[in-house]
Design a protein around this motif. Structure first.
Motif, short mmCIF file in Angstrom:
data_model
loop_
_atom_site.label_atom_id
_atom_site.label_comp_id
_atom_site.label_asym_id
_atom_site.label_seq_id
_atom_site.Cartn_x
_atom_site.Cartn_y
_atom_site.Cartn_z
N ASP A 186 5.34 1.05 -0.68
CA ASP A 186 3.97 1.32 -0.23
C ASP A 186 3.09 0.10 -0.51
N ILE A 187 2.59 -0.52 0.56
CA ILE A 187 1.63 -1.63 0.43
C ILE A 187 0.36 -1.31 1.21
N SER A 188 0.08 -0.04 1.42
CA SER A 188 -1.05 0.38 2.26
C SER A 188 -2.39 -0.09 1.67
N TYR A 189 -3.37 -0.23 2.56
CA TYR A 189 -4.74 -0.59 2.18
C TYR A 189 -4.79 -1.92 1.42
N ASN A 190 -4.22 -2.95 2.04
CA ASN A 190 -4.32 -4.33 1.56
C ASN A 190 -4.70 -5.21 2.73
N HIS A 191 -4.39 -6.49 2.64
CA HIS A 191 -4.70 -7.43 3.72
C HIS A 191 -3.46 -8.23 4.09
N ILE A 192 -2.31 -7.56 4.09
CA ILE A 192 -1.05 -8.21 4.42
C ILE A 192 -1.02 -8.50 5.93
N GLU A 193 -0.62 -9.72 6.28
CA GLU A 193 -0.63 -10.11 7.68
C GLU A 193 0.75 -10.63 8.10
N GLY A 194 0.83 -11.02 9.36
CA GLY A 194 2.09 -11.50 9.90
C GLY A 194 2.94 -10.35 10.42
N THR A 195 4.17 -10.64 10.76
CA THR A 195 5.08 -9.63 11.29
C THR A 195 5.91 -9.00 10.17
N ILE A 196 6.50 -7.87 10.47
CA ILE A 196 7.40 -7.21 9.53
C ILE A 196 8.76 -7.89 9.63
N PRO A 197 9.26 -8.46 8.56
CA PRO A 197 10.55 -9.15 8.64
C PRO A 197 11.69 -8.21 9.06
N GLU A 198 12.54 -8.72 9.92
CA GLU A 198 13.71 -7.96 10.35
C GLU A 198 14.55 -7.52 9.16
N GLU A 199 14.54 -8.35 8.12
CA GLU A 199 15.38 -8.09 6.96
C GLU A 199 15.00 -6.81 6.20
N ILE A 200 13.73 -6.39 6.30
CA ILE A 200 13.30 -5.18 5.61
C ILE A 200 14.10 -3.98 6.09
N GLY A 201 14.49 -3.99 7.34
CA GLY A 201 15.27 -2.89 7.90
C GLY A 201 16.70 -2.85 7.41
N LEU A 202 17.08 -3.83 6.59
CA LEU A 202 18.43 -3.85 6.02
C LEU A 202 18.49 -3.19 4.65
N ILE A 203 17.35 -2.69 4.17
CA ILE A 203 17.32 -1.98 2.89
C ILE A 203 17.68 -0.53 3.19
N SER A 204 18.95 -0.22 3.15
CA SER A 204 19.45 1.07 3.63
C SER A 204 18.97 2.26 2.81
N SER A 205 18.49 2.02 1.59
CA SER A 205 18.06 3.12 0.72
C SER A 205 16.63 3.57 0.98
N LEU A 206 15.89 2.89 1.83
CA LEU A 206 14.49 3.23 2.08
C LEU A 206 14.35 4.63 2.68
N TYR A 207 13.47 5.44 2.06
CA TYR A 207 13.18 6.75 2.62
C TYR A 207 11.69 6.95 2.89
N ARG A 208 10.85 6.07 2.34
CA ARG A 208 9.41 6.17 2.61
C ARG A 208 8.82 4.76 2.70
N ILE A 209 8.18 4.48 3.83
CA ILE A 209 7.52 3.20 4.06
C ILE A 209 6.09 3.47 4.49
N ASN A 210 5.14 2.94 3.74
CA ASN A 210 3.73 3.09 4.11
C ASN A 210 3.07 1.71 4.11
N PHE A 211 2.80 1.20 5.31
CA PHE A 211 2.13 -0.09 5.49
C PHE A 211 0.75 0.10 6.12
N ASP A 212 0.16 1.28 5.99
CA ASP A 212 -1.14 1.56 6.61
C ASP A 212 -2.22 0.56 6.20
N ARG A 213 -3.19 0.36 7.12
CA ARG A 213 -4.42 -0.38 6.81
C ARG A 213 -4.15 -1.79 6.27
N ASN A 214 -3.38 -2.55 7.04
CA ASN A 214 -3.19 -3.96 6.75
C ASN A 214 -3.55 -4.75 7.99
N MET A 215 -3.00 -5.94 8.13
CA MET A 215 -3.28 -6.80 9.30
C MET A 215 -1.97 -7.23 9.94
#
Length: 255
Positions: A186-215
């Protein structure tokens, strides 16, 4: 801080209106192993005031320190991380300010660290990557600035990373893909910018992703289609050009 004069610390507890507010536990050799003052009075009032004393660092056998839901102020003592047996620190929901000490990297026993809902500022020290046993990091709802340190990728036991509601900037490090046990991100409500790296999708254990309210910009990586355990994906209020901004990936993966 909390200890009463003339009371044997190994038998100390505090009871107000029938509610147990705090406990100090010792081992058979009378070394303090656990301090837990994360309670409230029966009417909801908070218990502890003042600061976290540097003298806590004298408790060399301490394994667990819980001080949640109080009115503690001041800064985090850097000497706290010299407690080499300390595995759990939870100071969430206080008024702790200042920065996270660089000495955070001194303790290789830490598994659980929650500083959420305080007033901590400054950056997340790169030294945090020197804590190989860390499984839970919660710095949510502070005033942290700077970038998400790449050194986090060294924490191969990490299962929970909560950095929401801060003032973090920069991009998502692709090296976080090395966190193959990470489930809650969870990195929601920050000022993270750029694209989501393709590599993040290789973390097979992920069950919750919250990137709300960034850039964030761009589309959701196709690699996310392989996240079989994913229960929630939320990317609301970003600058994404893609689809599937919340919930299911069906519209992406069936395309």
């Amino acid at each position: 801080f909390f200890l009463k004069a003339g009371v044997d610390v190994c038998f100390w507890n505090d009871i107000v209106a029938g509610a147990l507010l705090g406990v100090v536990s010792c081992d058979i050799n009378r070394f303090v192993k656990e301090i837990d003052f994360g309670k409230t009075y029966g009417n909801g009032d908070k218990f502890l005031t003042g600061t976290i004393p540097h003298e806590v660092s004298q408790l060399k056998q301490l394994e667990s320190l819980t001080l949640t839901n109080n009115h503690l102020k001041g800064t985090l003592p850097s000497s706290l991380y010299e407690l080499l047996r300390l595995a759990l620190i939870d100071i969430s929901s206080n008024d702790i300010e200042g920065t996270i000490p660089e000495s955070i990297g001194l303790n290789s026993s830490l598994t659980y660290m929650s500083y959420r809902n305080n007033k901590l500022a400054g950056t997340i020290p790169g030294n945090i990557g020197l804590n190989p046993s860390l499984a839970h990091i919660d710095f949510e709802s502070n005033e942290l600035t700077g970038t998400i340190p790449r050194e986090l990728s060294r924490l191969r036991q990490l299962k929970t990373l909560r950095l929401g509601y801060n003032n973090l900037t920069g991009s998502l490090p692709s090296s976080l893909s090395e966190l193959q046990r990470l489930g809650f991100f969870d990195i929601s409500y920050n000022h993270i910018e750029g694209t989501i790296p393709e590599e993040i999708g290789l973390i097979s254990s992920l069950y919750r992703i919250n990137f709300d309210r960034n850039m964030l910009t761009g589309t959701i990586p196709q690699s996310f289609c392989g996240l079989d355990k994913l229960e929630l994906l939320s990317l609301r209020y970003n600058n994404n050009n893609g689809i599937c901004l919340q919930g299911s990936l069906q519209c992406l993966c069936d395309a």
